[in-house]
Design a protein around this motif. Structure first.
Motif, PDB file in Angstrom:
ATOM      1  N   ARG A 112       0.843  -1.201   0.000  1.00 12.23           N
ATOM      2  CA  ARG A 112       0.000   0.000   0.000  1.00 12.23           C
ATOM      3  C   ARG A 112       0.872   1.243   0.000  1.00 12.23           C
ATOM      4  NH1 ARG A 112      -2.442  -3.808   3.263  1.00 12.23           N
ATOM      5  NH2 ARG A 112      -4.630  -4.157   2.877  1.00 12.23           N
ATOM      6  N   THR A 113       0.416   2.260  -0.699  1.00  2.46           N
ATOM      7  CA  THR A 113       1.091   3.555  -0.716  1.00  2.46           C
ATOM      8  C   THR A 113       0.229   4.530   0.066  1.00  2.46           C
ATOM      9  OG1 THR A 113       1.973   3.073  -2.905  1.00  2.46           O
ATOM     10  CG2 THR A 113       2.016   5.356  -2.215  1.00  2.46           C
ATOM     11  N   GLU A 117       4.395  12.710  -7.634  1.00  2.00           N
ATOM     12  CA  GLU A 117       5.677  12.503  -8.282  1.00  2.00           C
ATOM     13  C   GLU A 117       6.264  11.128  -8.002  1.00  2.00           C
ATOM     14  OE1 GLU A 117       8.219  15.783  -7.343  1.00  2.00           O
ATOM     15  OE2 GLU A 117       6.618  17.213  -7.727  1.00  2.00           O
ATOM     16  N   GLY A 118       5.631  10.350  -7.160  1.00  2.00           N
ATOM     17  CA  GLY A 118       6.086   8.989  -6.898  1.00  2.00           C
ATOM     18  C   GLY A 118       7.224   8.861  -5.918  1.00  2.00           C
ATOM     19  N   ASP A 119       7.530   9.913  -5.192  1.00  2.00           N
ATOM     20  CA  ASP A 119       8.601   9.861  -4.193  1.00  2.00           C
ATOM     21  C   ASP A 119       8.039   9.379  -2.864  1.00  2.00           C
ATOM     22  OD1 ASP A 119      10.370  10.870  -6.059  1.00  2.00           O
ATOM     23  OD2 ASP A 119       9.985  12.931  -5.469  1.00  2.00           O
ATOM     24  N   CYS A 120       7.808   8.083  -2.778  1.00  2.00           N
ATOM     25  CA  CYS A 120       7.191   7.569  -1.556  1.00  2.00           C
ATOM     26  C   CYS A 120       7.607   6.123  -1.324  1.00  2.00           C
ATOM     27  CB  CYS A 120       5.672   7.677  -1.648  1.00  2.00           C
ATOM     28  SG  CYS A 120       4.993   6.946  -3.137  1.00  2.00           S
ATOM     29  N   VAL A 121       7.148   5.589  -0.235  1.00  2.00           N
ATOM     30  CA  VAL A 121       7.399   4.193   0.091  1.00  2.00           C
ATOM     31  C   VAL A 121       6.077   3.448   0.112  1.00  2.00           C
ATOM     32  CG1 VAL A 121       9.492   4.667   1.405  1.00  2.00           C
ATOM     33  CG2 VAL A 121       7.297   4.613   2.572  1.00  2.00           C
ATOM     34  N   GLU A 122       6.175   2.142   0.026  1.00  2.00           N
ATOM     35  CA  GLU A 122       5.011   1.276   0.144  1.00  2.00           C
ATOM     36  C   GLU A 122       5.215   0.381   1.356  1.00  2.00           C
ATOM     37  OE1 GLU A 122       3.761   0.828  -4.503  1.00  2.00           O
ATOM     38  OE2 GLU A 122       5.227  -0.592  -3.724  1.00  2.00           O
ATOM     39  N   VAL A 123       4.118   0.020   1.995  1.00  2.00           N
ATOM     40  CA  VAL A 123       4.157  -0.790   3.208  1.00  2.00           C
ATOM     41  C   VAL A 123       3.226  -1.988   3.035  1.00  2.00           C
ATOM     42  CG1 VAL A 123       3.676  -0.772   5.691  1.00  2.00           C
ATOM     43  CG2 VAL A 123       4.609   1.260   4.596  1.00  2.00           C
ATOM     44  N   ILE A 152       6.632  -6.358   9.088  1.00  2.00           N
ATOM     45  CA  ILE A 152       6.096  -5.295   8.248  1.00  2.00           C
ATOM     46  C   ILE A 152       7.179  -4.998   7.217  1.00  2.00           C
ATOM     47  CG2 ILE A 152       5.273  -2.914   8.160  1.00  2.00           C
ATOM     48  CD1 ILE A 152       3.476  -4.810   9.802  1.00  2.00           C
ATOM     49  N   GLY A 153       6.827  -4.984   5.943  1.00  2.00           N
ATOM     50  CA  GLY A 153       7.785  -4.697   4.885  1.00  2.00           C
ATOM     51  C   GLY A 153       7.621  -3.277   4.376  1.00  2.00           C
ATOM     52  N   VAL A 154       8.741  -2.643   4.038  1.00  2.00           N
ATOM     53  CA  VAL A 154       8.745  -1.285   3.487  1.00  2.00           C
ATOM     54  C   VAL A 154       9.663  -1.282   2.277  1.00  2.00           C
ATOM     55  CG1 VAL A 154       9.240   1.149   3.946  1.00  2.00           C
ATOM     56  CG2 VAL A 154       8.403  -0.302   5.791  1.00  2.00           C
ATOM     57  N   ARG A 155       9.178  -0.716   1.160  1.00  2.00           N
ATOM     58  CA  ARG A 155       9.995  -0.655  -0.049  1.00  2.00           C
ATOM     59  C   ARG A 155       9.796   0.673  -0.766  1.00  2.00           C
ATOM     60  NH1 ARG A 155       6.702  -4.811  -4.048  1.00  2.00           N
ATOM     61  NH2 ARG A 155       4.919  -3.440  -4.417  1.00  2.00           N
ATOM     62  N   ASP A 156      10.721   0.983  -1.665  1.00  2.00           N
ATOM     63  CA  ASP A 156      10.673   2.184  -2.478  1.00  2.00           C
ATOM     64  C   ASP A 156       9.666   1.968  -3.605  1.00  2.00           C
ATOM     65  OD1 ASP A 156      11.124   4.322  -4.236  1.00  2.00           O
ATOM     66  OD2 ASP A 156      13.303   4.178  -4.090  1.00  2.00           O
ATOM     67  N   SER A 157       8.717   2.875  -3.750  1.00  2.00           N
ATOM     68  CA  SER A 157       7.693   2.702  -4.781  1.00  2.00           C
ATOM     69  C   SER A 157       8.264   2.814  -6.197  1.00  2.00           C
ATOM     70  CB  SER A 157       6.568   3.718  -4.596  1.00  2.00           C
ATOM     71  OG  SER A 157       7.064   5.029  -4.771  1.00  2.00           O
ATOM     72  N   LYS A 158       9.433   3.435  -6.341  1.00  2.00           N
ATOM     73  CA  LYS A 158      10.047   3.566  -7.663  1.00  2.00           C
ATOM     74  C   LYS A 158      10.923   2.359  -8.014  1.00  2.00           C
ATOM     75  CE  LYS A 158      12.122   7.417  -6.754  1.00  2.00           C
ATOM     76  NZ  LYS A 158      11.885   7.502  -5.335  1.00  2.00           N
ATOM     77  N   ASP A 159      11.192   1.495  -7.045  1.00  2.00           N
ATOM     78  CA  ASP A 159      12.055   0.326  -7.262  1.00  2.00           C
ATOM     79  C   ASP A 159      11.424  -0.884  -6.584  1.00  2.00           C
ATOM     80  OD1 ASP A 159      14.136  -1.371  -7.850  1.00  2.00           O
ATOM     81  OD2 ASP A 159      15.526  -0.507  -6.397  1.00  2.00           O
ATOM     82  N   ARG A 160      10.313  -1.307  -7.098  1.00  2.00           N
ATOM     83  CA  ARG A 160       9.542  -2.387  -6.457  1.00  2.00           C
ATOM     84  C   ARG A 160      10.260  -3.734  -6.465  1.00  2.00           C
ATOM     85  NH1 ARG A 160       4.279   0.208  -8.920  1.00  2.00           N
ATOM     86  NH2 ARG A 160       3.650   1.395  -7.080  1.00  2.00           N
ATOM     87  N   GLN A 161      11.230  -3.911  -7.331  1.00  2.00           N
ATOM     88  CA  GLN A 161      12.001  -5.156  -7.359  1.00  2.00           C
ATOM     89  C   GLN A 161      13.250  -5.051  -6.488  1.00  2.00           C
ATOM     90  OE1 GLN A 161      10.508  -7.738  -8.826  1.00  2.00           O
ATOM     91  NE2 GLN A 161       8.921  -6.253  -9.267  1.00  2.00           N
ATOM     92  N   GLY A 162      13.480  -3.871  -5.921  1.00  2.00           N
ATOM     93  CA  GLY A 162      14.665  -3.628  -5.106  1.00  2.00           C
ATOM     94  C   GLY A 162      14.518  -4.188  -3.700  1.00  2.00           C
TER      95      GLY A 162
END
Length: 64
Positions: A7-8, A15-21, A28-38
Motif C-alpha cells: 500500500r502507498t 511525483e512517486g517519491d514515496c514508500v510502500e508498506v 512489516i515490509g517497506v519498499r521504495d515505490s520507484k524500485d519495487r524489485q529492489g
C-alpha cells in the motif's frame, strides 16, 4: 495489515517519491515505490508501531 498487499500512503505526492508498506505474517515490509524489485526493509510489529506512534506525535529527530 496482515495480507502482504503493498500500500502507498494516500498522502504521497503525485511525483512517486514515496514508500510502500505491507504487513506479512511476522514482519512489516517497506519498499521504495520507484524500485519495487529492489530491497525491502523489514520491521517487527512492535518496532513499526513505535515508529508510527513517534511519527504521529512528531517526535522523530530529523537531522540534515
Amino acid at each position: 495489515m496482515r495480507d502482504g498487499v503493498w500500500r502507498t500512503s494516500t498522502r504521497s505526492g503525485s511525483e512517486g517519491d514515496c514508500v510502500e508498506v505491507a504487513g506479512f505474517a511476522d514482519v512489516i515490509g517497506v519498499r521504495d515505490s520507484k524500485d519495487r524489485q529492489g530491497p525491502v526493509l523489514t520491521f517487527t510489529d512492535s518496532v513499526w508501531s513505535d515508529f508510527v506512534a513517534a511519527t504521529r506525535a512528531r517526535q522523530l529527530n530529523t537531522r540534515r
